[in-house]
Write a protein that holds these residues in place. Structure first.
Motif, PDB file in Angstrom:
ATOM      1  N   ILE A 167       0.846  -1.204   0.000  1.00  0.00           N
ATOM      2  CA  ILE A 167       0.000   0.000   0.000  1.00  0.00           C
ATOM      3  C   ILE A 167       0.878   1.250   0.000  1.00  0.00           C
ATOM      4  O   ILE A 167       0.620   2.219  -0.733  1.00  0.00           O
ATOM      5  CB  ILE A 167      -0.932   0.002   1.229  1.00  0.00           C
ATOM      6  N   TYR A 168       1.925   1.255   0.819  1.00  0.00           N
ATOM      7  CA  TYR A 168       2.840   2.400   0.885  1.00  0.00           C
ATOM      8  C   TYR A 168       3.480   2.645  -0.474  1.00  0.00           C
ATOM      9  O   TYR A 168       3.523   3.786  -0.964  1.00  0.00           O
ATOM     10  CB  TYR A 168       3.896   2.110   1.949  1.00  0.00           C
ATOM     11  N   ALA A 169       3.978   1.569  -1.108  1.00  0.00           N
ATOM     12  CA  ALA A 169       4.601   1.714  -2.430  1.00  0.00           C
ATOM     13  C   ALA A 169       3.576   2.171  -3.457  1.00  0.00           C
ATOM     14  O   ALA A 169       3.883   2.988  -4.351  1.00  0.00           O
ATOM     15  CB  ALA A 169       5.227   0.385  -2.851  1.00  0.00           C
ATOM     16  N   CYS A 170       2.351   1.661  -3.330  1.00  0.00           N
ATOM     17  CA  CYS A 170       1.281   2.045  -4.253  1.00  0.00           C
ATOM     18  C   CYS A 170       1.020   3.546  -4.209  1.00  0.00           C
ATOM     19  O   CYS A 170       0.879   4.196  -5.241  1.00  0.00           O
ATOM     20  CB  CYS A 170       0.018   1.261  -3.904  1.00  0.00           C
ATOM     21  N   THR A 171       0.960   4.111  -2.993  1.00  0.00           N
ATOM     22  CA  THR A 171       0.674   5.548  -2.874  1.00  0.00           C
ATOM     23  C   THR A 171       1.755   6.384  -3.536  1.00  0.00           C
ATOM     24  O   THR A 171       1.463   7.389  -4.190  1.00  0.00           O
ATOM     25  CB  THR A 171       0.534   5.957  -1.396  1.00  0.00           C
TER      26      THR A 171
ATOM     27  N   PRO B 166      -7.823   6.560 -17.100  1.00  0.00           N
ATOM     28  CA  PRO B 166      -7.776   7.364 -18.318  1.00  0.00           C
ATOM     29  C   PRO B 166      -7.054   6.600 -19.429  1.00  0.00           C
ATOM     30  O   PRO B 166      -6.154   5.791 -19.155  1.00  0.00           O
ATOM     31  CB  PRO B 166      -6.993   8.611 -17.886  1.00  0.00           C
ATOM     32  N   SER B 167      -7.445   6.852 -20.673  1.00  0.00           N
ATOM     33  CA  SER B 167      -6.889   6.093 -21.794  1.00  0.00           C
ATOM     34  C   SER B 167      -5.372   6.180 -21.851  1.00  0.00           C
ATOM     35  O   SER B 167      -4.694   5.231 -22.250  1.00  0.00           O
ATOM     36  CB  SER B 167      -7.494   6.582 -23.112  1.00  0.00           C
ATOM     37  N   GLU B 168      -4.816   7.312 -21.401  1.00  0.00           N
ATOM     38  CA  GLU B 168      -3.361   7.481 -21.428  1.00  0.00           C
ATOM     39  C   GLU B 168      -2.646   6.530 -20.472  1.00  0.00           C
ATOM     40  O   GLU B 168      -1.447   6.285 -20.614  1.00  0.00           O
ATOM     41  CB  GLU B 168      -2.985   8.925 -21.066  1.00  0.00           C
ATOM     42  N   LEU B 169      -3.369   6.000 -19.488  1.00  0.00           N
ATOM     43  CA  LEU B 169      -2.765   5.132 -18.476  1.00  0.00           C
ATOM     44  C   LEU B 169      -3.285   3.700 -18.570  1.00  0.00           C
ATOM     45  O   LEU B 169      -3.094   2.908 -17.648  1.00  0.00           O
ATOM     46  CB  LEU B 169      -3.051   5.689 -17.074  1.00  0.00           C
ATOM     47  N   SER B 170      -3.938   3.377 -19.668  1.00  0.00           N
ATOM     48  CA  SER B 170      -4.553   2.069 -19.822  1.00  0.00           C
ATOM     49  C   SER B 170      -3.554   0.943 -19.555  1.00  0.00           C
ATOM     50  O   SER B 170      -2.425   0.950 -20.055  1.00  0.00           O
ATOM     51  CB  SER B 170      -5.116   1.924 -21.235  1.00  0.00           C
ATOM     52  N   GLY B 171      -3.976  -0.010 -18.732  1.00  0.00           N
ATOM     53  CA  GLY B 171      -3.137  -1.158 -18.439  1.00  0.00           C
ATOM     54  C   GLY B 171      -2.148  -0.970 -17.307  1.00  0.00           C
ATOM     55  O   GLY B 171      -1.438  -1.912 -16.935  1.00  0.00           O
ATOM     56  N   SER B 172      -2.088   0.217 -16.716  1.00  0.00           N
ATOM     57  CA  SER B 172      -1.139   0.474 -15.628  1.00  0.00           C
ATOM     58  C   SER B 172      -1.521  -0.322 -14.382  1.00  0.00           C
ATOM     59  O   SER B 172      -2.705  -0.531 -14.104  1.00  0.00           O
ATOM     60  CB  SER B 172      -1.101   1.958 -15.283  1.00  0.00           C
ATOM     61  N   VAL B 173      -0.512  -0.768 -13.642  1.00  0.00           N
ATOM     62  CA  VAL B 173      -0.726  -1.500 -12.391  1.00  0.00           C
ATOM     63  C   VAL B 173      -0.003  -0.754 -11.273  1.00  0.00           C
ATOM     64  O   VAL B 173       1.202  -0.515 -11.359  1.00  0.00           O
ATOM     65  CB  VAL B 173      -0.190  -2.944 -12.487  1.00  0.00           C
ATOM     66  N   TYR B 174      -0.731  -0.377 -10.237  1.00  0.00           N
ATOM     67  CA  TYR B 174      -0.158   0.377  -9.137  1.00  0.00           C
ATOM     68  C   TYR B 174      -0.060  -0.456  -7.851  1.00  0.00           C
ATOM     69  O   TYR B 174       0.909  -0.374  -7.121  1.00  0.00           O
ATOM     70  CB  TYR B 174      -0.983   1.638  -8.869  1.00  0.00           C
ATOM     71  N   TYR B 175      -1.092  -1.213  -7.570  1.00  0.00           N
ATOM     72  CA  TYR B 175      -1.094  -2.032  -6.353  1.00  0.00           C
ATOM     73  C   TYR B 175      -0.606  -3.432  -6.696  1.00  0.00           C
ATOM     74  O   TYR B 175      -1.220  -4.138  -7.507  1.00  0.00           O
ATOM     75  CB  TYR B 175      -2.495  -2.083  -5.746  1.00  0.00           C
ATOM     76  N   GLN B 176       0.482  -3.831  -6.084  1.00  0.00           N
ATOM     77  CA  GLN B 176       1.054  -5.150  -6.329  1.00  0.00           C
ATOM     78  C   GLN B 176       1.164  -5.890  -4.995  1.00  0.00           C
ATOM     79  O   GLN B 176       2.165  -5.748  -4.276  1.00  0.00           O
ATOM     80  CB  GLN B 176       2.427  -5.020  -6.991  1.00  0.00           C
TER      81      GLN B 176
ATOM     82  N   ALA C  77       3.324   9.837  -8.020  1.00  0.00           N
ATOM     83  CA  ALA C  77       4.289  10.200  -9.063  1.00  0.00           C
ATOM     84  C   ALA C  77       3.614  10.272 -10.431  1.00  0.00           C
ATOM     85  O   ALA C  77       3.882  11.185 -11.233  1.00  0.00           O
ATOM     86  CB  ALA C  77       5.443   9.198  -9.085  1.00  0.00           C
ATOM     87  N   VAL C  78       2.725   9.307 -10.712  1.00  0.00           N
ATOM     88  CA  VAL C  78       2.016   9.306 -11.995  1.00  0.00           C
ATOM     89  C   VAL C  78       1.109  10.525 -12.112  1.00  0.00           C
ATOM     90  O   VAL C  78       1.061  11.190 -13.157  1.00  0.00           O
ATOM     91  CB  VAL C  78       1.200   8.006 -12.150  1.00  0.00           C
ATOM     92  N   ILE C  79       0.380  10.839 -11.040  1.00  0.00           N
ATOM     93  CA  ILE C  79      -0.527  11.989 -11.066  1.00  0.00           C
ATOM     94  C   ILE C  79       0.244  13.290 -11.250  1.00  0.00           C
ATOM     95  O   ILE C  79      -0.158  14.174 -12.021  1.00  0.00           O
ATOM     96  CB  ILE C  79      -1.373  12.027  -9.779  1.00  0.00           C
ATOM     97  N   GLU C  80       1.369  13.431 -10.553  1.00  0.00           N
ATOM     98  CA  GLU C  80       2.172  14.644 -10.706  1.00  0.00           C
ATOM     99  C   GLU C  80       2.722  14.767 -12.116  1.00  0.00           C
ATOM    100  O   GLU C  80       2.888  15.870 -12.648  1.00  0.00           O
ATOM    101  CB  GLU C  80       3.320  14.631  -9.685  1.00  0.00           C
ATOM    102  N   ARG C  81       3.011  13.615 -12.744  1.00  0.00           N
ATOM    103  CA  ARG C  81       3.576  13.646 -14.101  1.00  0.00           C
ATOM    104  C   ARG C  81       2.508  13.893 -15.161  1.00  0.00           C
ATOM    105  O   ARG C  81       2.744  14.606 -16.135  1.00  0.00           O
ATOM    106  CB  ARG C  81       4.291  12.319 -14.382  1.00  0.00           C
TER     107      ARG C  81
END
Length: 457
Positions: A355-359, A412-422, A364-368
């Motif tokens: 969860i910590y790594a996910c946040t 969003p379509s620009e982030l399609s397929g992204s995985v954040y929580y592992q 980082a993705v949102i800021e970018r």
């Protein structure tokens, strides 16, 4: 012979600087070319939220900014005042602006203590520029401040003062004959000065208050203290022993080897993370016996439950929350048992920082990528116009599916397929991981079937 200070104002208040060049600490904000220096040079102060621990300079910085641009400075306590007083301040600010064109800076101490509706009272006047709001808080503004108000303020993070900065403040107070203790003819041993600075734990106000107490103590015991001559006068020397006597309970949090507060909390946190209940209860006990605020320790364990355990054991967060509630109800010493119980539970729980790594990944993705739009099929369509332009079109209701999983994009379509929580394979997260893997396999098969059907067409 020395005389104790006679001014009724606390030393910390008397020594409050009014110029930025006299301010100590927070170099990342007040140094040459840094943010606050640039603001003063520009002559315009925006609304700010000063977030930092007690004694880090929030009130002082607000007063310095107001003085620098010749603004009216109004101190407002969120503990003692309410919306009625805000209305009076607004009326006064409006009169001041029309009569002598002076802006008004409203400093709200402990702004996090205002509820949401009380915070809303500031909004229109901050937005139209009638008031420049400077709020001070020790709590995270993201959780305590209304989003509309937060968006209209620049958040500045203040940090505890380091020991050398506090030493400079104490030396200045001892030398200042007008506002400080200079007229008391005091000197201080270097080791005694450092002990005072370290005992303050980064809190400048606490350091000055402790120095004032030591000065009073020195006045009572002057005949037993050494004297040092600087050529012009004889000065009574504040010794290390005198400082230790005057601090008493304050020094208990440091043992003979001089571990500081932050060393101890770090040792507790790492013992919990490394699944060592013996180390955890030892460091917890050291801090409790040393005089640490038990609710601070409870808050740290609540943070730990999410940061280092997360969904490996979802119950850990509830245990930590219950621990804080139990102590809040019982107090010391009975409530401290709940702290020990929570520490042992957290230390022996399965660990995961997923969860910590996910946040951090998500942030980082949102800021970018910024404010990417919500896909149309995920938007509600309460009006005919929204329906006509495609809001909600194509949305699949998961409960209509036999497995309650649907093949549709939620990013969003620009982030399609992204995985954040592992998730890890530890504790309950192993169950979550198996579940996610199963769903992914189902959706993969459906995607393949969908592609086959499209090719046949």
């Amino acid at each position: 012979m020395i005389s104790p200070p006679t001014d009724n104002s606390p030393l910390a208040e008397r020594m409050r600087p009014i110029r930025l060049q006299d301010f100590v600490g927070q170099r990342h904000l007040v140094g040459k070319g840094q943010f606050l220096s640039q603001l003063i040079d520009s002559g315009r102060i925006p609304s700010l939220l000063l977030w930092g621990p007690p004694g880090s300079g929030k009130t002082t910085l607000a007063a310095i900014l107001a003085h620098a641009i010749s603004a009216r400075f109004i101190f407002f306590s969120a503990v003692l005042a309410g919306v009625k007083e805000v209305r009076q301040i607004v009326d006064q600010a409006r009169d001041a602006l029309s009569e002598d064109h002076r802006p008004t800076i409203l400093f709200v101490d402990e702004i996090h203590r205002f509820n949401r509706s009380q915070q809303d009272a500031f909004l229109p006047h901050v937005e139209n520029g009638l008031l420049t709001l400077i709020g001070a808080t020790t709590e995270n503004p993201s959780f305590q401040i209304n989003a509309p108000l937060l968006s209209r303020c620049q958040v500045l993070l203040l940090t505890p003062l380091d020991t050398d900065d506090i030493i400079r403040v104490l030396q200045r107070a001892l030398a200042d004959a007008e506002q400080g203790l200079g007229a008391c003819n005091l000197a201080i041993e270097d080791s005694a000065l450092r002990i005072l600075a370290e005992a303050a734990d980064g809190d400048c106000r606490r350091a000055l208050n402790q120095l004032e107490t030591v000065a009073l103590f020195a006045a009572e015991q002057a005949q037993h203290l050494p004297v040092w001559s600087d050529g012009d006068s004889d000065k009574t020397v504040i010794t290390t022993d005198l400082v230790r006597q005057s601090l008493q309970q304050k020094t208990l949090r440091y043992d003979a080897r001089g571990e500081e507060h932050y060393n101890l909390i770090s040792a507790l946190h790492k013992s919990l993370r490394d699944s060592d209940p013996d180390g955890a209860v030892y460091w917890l006990g050291r801090m409790l016996i040393g005089g640490e605020d038990p609710l601070y320790l409870a808050r740290r364990m609540i943070r730990f439950a999410s940061e280092d355990i997360g969904n490996a054991d979802p119950q850990a967060l509830q245990v930590a929350l219950n621990c804080r509630q139990a102590y809040h109800m019982l107090g010391s010493p009975e409530g401290e048992l709940a702290l020990y119980q929570a520490a042992v539970y957290l230390a022996t729980a399965p660990k995961s920082n997923a969860i910590y790594a996910c946040t951090h990944h998500v942030r980082a993705v949102i800021e970018r990528t910024g404010s990417l739009p919500v896909p149309l099929h995920l938007r509600n369509a309460p009006t005919r116009l929204m329906q006509d332009i495609g809001y909600g079109h194509g949305y699949q209701y998961a409960h209509d599916d036999r497995d309650a999983v649907v093949l549709q994009e939620h990013l969003p379509s620009e982030l399609s397929g992204s995985v954040y929580y592992q998730p890890t394979n530890r504790g309950y997260e192993a169950v979550i991981k198996d579940r996610l893997d199963k769903w992914k396999q189902i959706l993969k098969q459906r995607a393949q079937h969908h592609d086959q059907q499209q090719r046949k067409k």
